[in-house]
Design a protein around this motif. Structure first.
Motif, PDB file in Angstrom:
ATOM      1  N   GLU A  12       0.908  -1.095  -0.022  1.00  0.00           N
ATOM      2  CA  GLU A  12      -0.012   0.077   0.015  1.00  0.00           C
ATOM      3  C   GLU A  12       0.897   1.165   0.104  1.00  0.00           C
ATOM      4  OE1 GLU A  12      -1.888  -0.731   3.670  1.00  0.00           O
ATOM      5  OE2 GLU A  12      -3.660  -2.030   2.812  1.00  0.00           O
ATOM      6  N   ASP A  29      -8.891   8.755  -0.755  1.00  0.00           N
ATOM      7  CA  ASP A  29      -8.422   8.196   0.517  1.00  0.00           C
ATOM      8  C   ASP A  29      -9.538   7.354   1.216  1.00  0.00           C
ATOM      9  OD1 ASP A  29      -6.801   8.254   2.875  1.00  0.00           O
ATOM     10  OD2 ASP A  29      -8.426   9.407   3.877  1.00  0.00           O
ATOM     11  N   TYR A  78      -9.516   4.036  -0.591  1.00  0.00           N
ATOM     12  CA  TYR A  78      -8.311   3.341   0.009  1.00  0.00           C
ATOM     13  C   TYR A  78      -8.762   2.713   1.294  1.00  0.00           C
ATOM     14  CZ  TYR A  78      -3.914   2.684   2.353  1.00  0.00           C
ATOM     15  OH  TYR A  78      -2.758   1.914   3.245  1.00  0.00           O
ATOM     16  N   LEU A  92      -8.522  -0.635  -4.107  1.00  0.00           N
ATOM     17  CA  LEU A  92      -7.577   0.026  -4.233  1.00  0.00           C
ATOM     18  C   LEU A  92      -6.579   0.055  -3.026  1.00  0.00           C
ATOM     19  CD1 LEU A  92      -6.231   2.644  -5.568  1.00  0.00           C
ATOM     20  CD2 LEU A  92      -8.064   4.145  -4.409  1.00  0.00           C
ATOM     21  N   SER A  93      -5.198   0.008  -3.414  1.00  0.00           N
ATOM     22  CA  SER A  93      -4.070   0.029  -2.342  1.00  0.00           C
ATOM     23  C   SER A  93      -2.922   0.800  -2.672  1.00  0.00           C
ATOM     24  CB  SER A  93      -3.882  -1.444  -2.058  1.00  0.00           C
ATOM     25  OG  SER A  93      -3.286  -1.959  -3.246  1.00  0.00           O
ATOM     26  N   LYS A  94      -2.821   1.467  -4.100  1.00  0.00           N
ATOM     27  CA  LYS A  94      -1.889   2.157  -4.398  1.00  0.00           C
ATOM     28  C   LYS A  94      -2.357   3.401  -5.438  1.00  0.00           C
ATOM     29  CE  LYS A  94       0.687  -2.025  -4.885  1.00  0.00           C
ATOM     30  NZ  LYS A  94      -0.592  -3.108  -4.811  1.00  0.00           N
ATOM     31  N   ALA A 126      -2.959   6.181   3.254  1.00  0.00           N
ATOM     32  CA  ALA A 126      -1.800   5.292   2.349  1.00  0.00           C
ATOM     33  C   ALA A 126      -0.623   5.739   3.054  1.00  0.00           C
ATOM     34  CB  ALA A 126      -1.970   5.323   1.176  1.00  0.00           C
TER      35      ALA A 126
END
Length: 715
Positions: free
Chosen positions: A45, A205, A208, A217-219, A241
């Protein structure tokens, strides 16, 4: 004022890296490309910012690890033109740099236009753009093997996230396939205004933070100029993140200035530039080019090679293009702007002289030998100067900037060529951004986010709704509650009444709303006969005739009926367009002013009479008038007035005084537009849409500063 400023080139170190996933054997990556790839490999992440220089391979920095990992990714670009340009570049890059695996990557350009045309043909049973988008993503995300790369704009991303796109009859339905994308890449993030940055970061945000089974979504990768201190704090403190700046180790080690030729083992990404700095008022550069500087302008453009002019207004493009076309008989002079977007690829291949505006300042790739540009703000200066790229030989450029900026640049001391970093630091101090009001964050972005959270909560069951509200409020405080005193729910609710209805209609999108007209462009060779365009530009400079909706349908050829039907719900008026009118000696066209209707009288004479407590409000209608100008008089203005008299839903903020007086009072600059408003015998002015919120912040911050000074607090 004139000054000569010799700028150094910029070079990046190449690295011999046999493990880098580009399949062409002679490819040597830059450090920022290696670092971002390593981040993809080592971190599950992250929020990464890549602020490497223009022309330095930012696209490859994220494309290579995405292809290597075989993930779904969503790439967000600020303009539709850039989406189509990047589609061409990315498909070519996949074919050339990843011949073995690139064919498995599906690249989908998603704009309102492709949904309405290309994908409508692919999914004829779908009735709306939302349905087409849902079916498209279902097909490519769920029903085929291989990664998907979706290219879209911020408006569509925000609309998907806010569940505005959906099935017909059910506008709140979700496009759930959005939640399958593991990576979101945002290009040109620094070009976004404060409202846009706030909207996008809050949405990303929130995505995430959702559990992985709800959103993958992590990146997040932001391709940007060097972040400001404010944004660095936002990335570190507000976003969940972990934050990484992938160019953190570059200074002098991986990136450095060079004089005449790049160092062996390094590549030039920006050439040395002999910059001729001159002063001109914003939207008035054409007057300087065609009057006092005409001999220089003609000689500059008539040299061998390719010359590009990047100006601010379409009327400036029109004037310069017309004059150069007549003067340079043996040169191919072309234009690209909002009304002349067709055949862009052919124009960019064939031109000797290109005259344009912001339509070509971002992303679209073409070679340039010389450059003339205006620069109303710091971002435009850096972006437009960056059109000169990937050359090692010194090149020539001339810029037109406000006189105060020209004076700052003239004061730069140099013994040899000036490093670009020194130029950017000077520009930071020299330019003033009228839309950077700190109070906008907690005053209006917080209220916009609160409205979104409440909407999500209303769509959920009671247990889930409580969790959404609790998490949503925590996120609002992280993003917008860092002031003193701390932000409270009552603070947000105090401003929510201003924009609740506006969010539903004009502020629901990433950029907010503006008054647009639906245009039938009757110019010979018009590449896009039916389009929407800014209403006030058309009133000031367009050779236009307005119609009722029924009358417009009669004028427009039947082959464009579908385009008209699709765009009509988003516009205020309907007109034909036959080019621009002649401006006066000062470069001005018609004068546009707004008229007070009874609703405005009631507002400004009643509860809104006190300037200290008056808030922006949404009006159902407003009057409009245009000063006649001989043969350029708009005799059909009544058709537009009928459309603006009711169901207009325009966000408005009014102040006593004429526009120039108010702009000077609050130091608002050029790009916050104010319009004259007559209220009885008094002269007022009005800001509309997002500008209404910015103007209100300017007034409130000014009043708060006065209050603090009266208490003896040193500001």
């Amino acid at each position: 004022m004139r000054a000569a400023l010799p700028l150094a080139g910029v070079e990046l170190r190449r690295h011999d890296d046999s493990t880098y996933p580009v399949e062409t054997p002679d490819f040597e990556p830059y450090a920022h490309q290696q670092d971002l790839r390593e981040l993809f490999r080592s971190a599950d992440e992250f929020l990464a910012v890549n602020d490497s220089p223009t022309g330095g391979g930012k696209t490859m920095s994220w494309l290579a690890p995405i292809v290597e990992r075989g993930e779904h990714a969503l790439a967000v670009y600020p303009t539709n033109a850039l989406i189509h340009d990047q589609y061409d570049q990315l498909t070519e890059e996949l074919e050339e740099s990843f011949p073995d695996v690139g064919a498995s990557v599906e690249v989908l350009p998603v704009t309102a236009e492709t949904l309405r045309t290309q994908y409508a043909a692919e999914y004829p049973e779908a009735e709306t753009n939302g349905e087409r988008l849902q079916r498209l993503l279902r097909t490519y995300v769920y029903q085929r093997h291989g990664p998907v790369l979706v290219l879209t704009n911020p408006d569509i991303l925000v609309m998907m996230r806010r569940h505005i796109y959906g099935w017909s009859g059910d506008p709140g339905s979700r496009i759930r396939q959005l939640n399958e994308f593991e990576t979101v890449v945002v290009d040109e993030f620094h070009r976004a205004g404060r409202k846009e940055q706030n909207t996008l970061l809050f949405a990303l945000d929130e995505m995430y933070d959702l559990p992985e089974y709800q959103c993958a979504l992590s990146k997040v990768v932001l391709l940007s100029a060097t972040p400001t201190t404010r944004l660095e704090h936002r990335f570190e403190e507000a976003m969940s993140a972990p934050y990484h700046r992938v160019t953190g180790r570059r200074e002098t080690v991986e990136e450095r200035p060079f004089g005449e030729t790049p160092t062996n083992g390094w590549s030039a990404v920006m050439p040395p530039v002999d910059l001729d700095v001159r002063s001109a008022s914003t939207f008035d550069t054409a007057s300087e080019l065609l009057d006092a500087d005409w001999e220089d302008t003609e000689a500059f453009a008539d040299q061998p090679g390719r010359t590009v002019f990047i100006l601010d207004g379409i009327h400036e493009v029109d004037e310069v293009y017309t004059r150069l076309s007549g003067a340079l008989d043996e040169r191919t002079v072309v234009r690209i702007d909002g009304f002349h977007r067709g055949d862009a690829e052919e124009k960019l291949d064939d031109f000797d002289v290109l005259v344009s505006n912001s339509a070509v300042e971002v992303g679209i790739d073409f070679s340039v030998d010389r450059l003339v540009f205006s620069a109303p703000d710091r971002a435009s200066f850096v972006q437009r100067l960056g059109r000169l790229r990937t050359e090692s030989e010194p090149q020539s450029a001339r810029c037109y900037v406000p006189s105060t900026v020209a004076a700052s640049l003239a004061e730069i001391e140099h013994d040899g060529r000036v490093p670009r970093v020194h130029l950017v630091e000077t520009l930071e101090d020299a330019y003033h951004n009228p839309r950077e009001f700190e109070s906008f964050d907690w005053r209006y972005s917080a209220a916009e986010a609160y409205h979104h959270v409440e909407r999500r909560a209303r769509d959920a069951n009671s247990e889930r709704a409580e969790d959404i509200r609790e998490r949503g409020w925590t996120r609002i405080l992280r993003h917008f509650g860092g002031g003193d005193p701390p932000l409270t729910l009552s603070d947000v609710e105090a401003h929510a009444d201003v924009i609740d209805s506006a969010v539903e209609r004009t502020l629901q999108w990433y950029r907010g709303g503006s008054l647009q007209a639906l245009v039938y462009d009757r110019e010979p060779g018009a590449d896009e006969p039916i389009k929407t365009y800014d209403l006030f530009y058309l009133l000031r400079y367009g050779d236009v005739e307005f119609f009722s909706r029924a009358g417009f349908d009669e004028v427009v050829p039947n082959e464009y009926a579908g385009d008209v039907s699709h765009l009509a719900p988003y516009v205020t008026g309907y007109c034909t367009y036959d080019g621009t009118i002649e401006t006066n000696d000062d470069g001005y066209g018609r004068s546009v002013r707004l008229q007070a209707i009874s609703e405005i009288y009631g507002w400004l004479r009643g509860d809104g009479a006190d300037e200290g407590t008056r808030k922006p409000r949404e009006l159902d209608g407003i009057g409009i008038d245009v000063d006649p100008d001989g043969a350029d008089r708009i005799t059909s203005i009544d058709h537009l007035r009928d459309g603006m008299d009711g169901d207009l839903d325009v966000l408005c903020y009014a102040l006593k005084g004429n526009p120039s007086e108010v702009k000077n009072r609050y130091d608002l600059g050029t790009f916050l537009f104010l319009y004259p408003l007559a209220l009885g015998d008094e002269q007022w002015c009005v800001a509309l849409g997002l500008d209404a919120l910015y103007l209100h912040c300017a007034v409130q911050e000014s009043q708060n500063a006065v209050d603090l000074e009266s208490l003896g607090i040193d500001l």
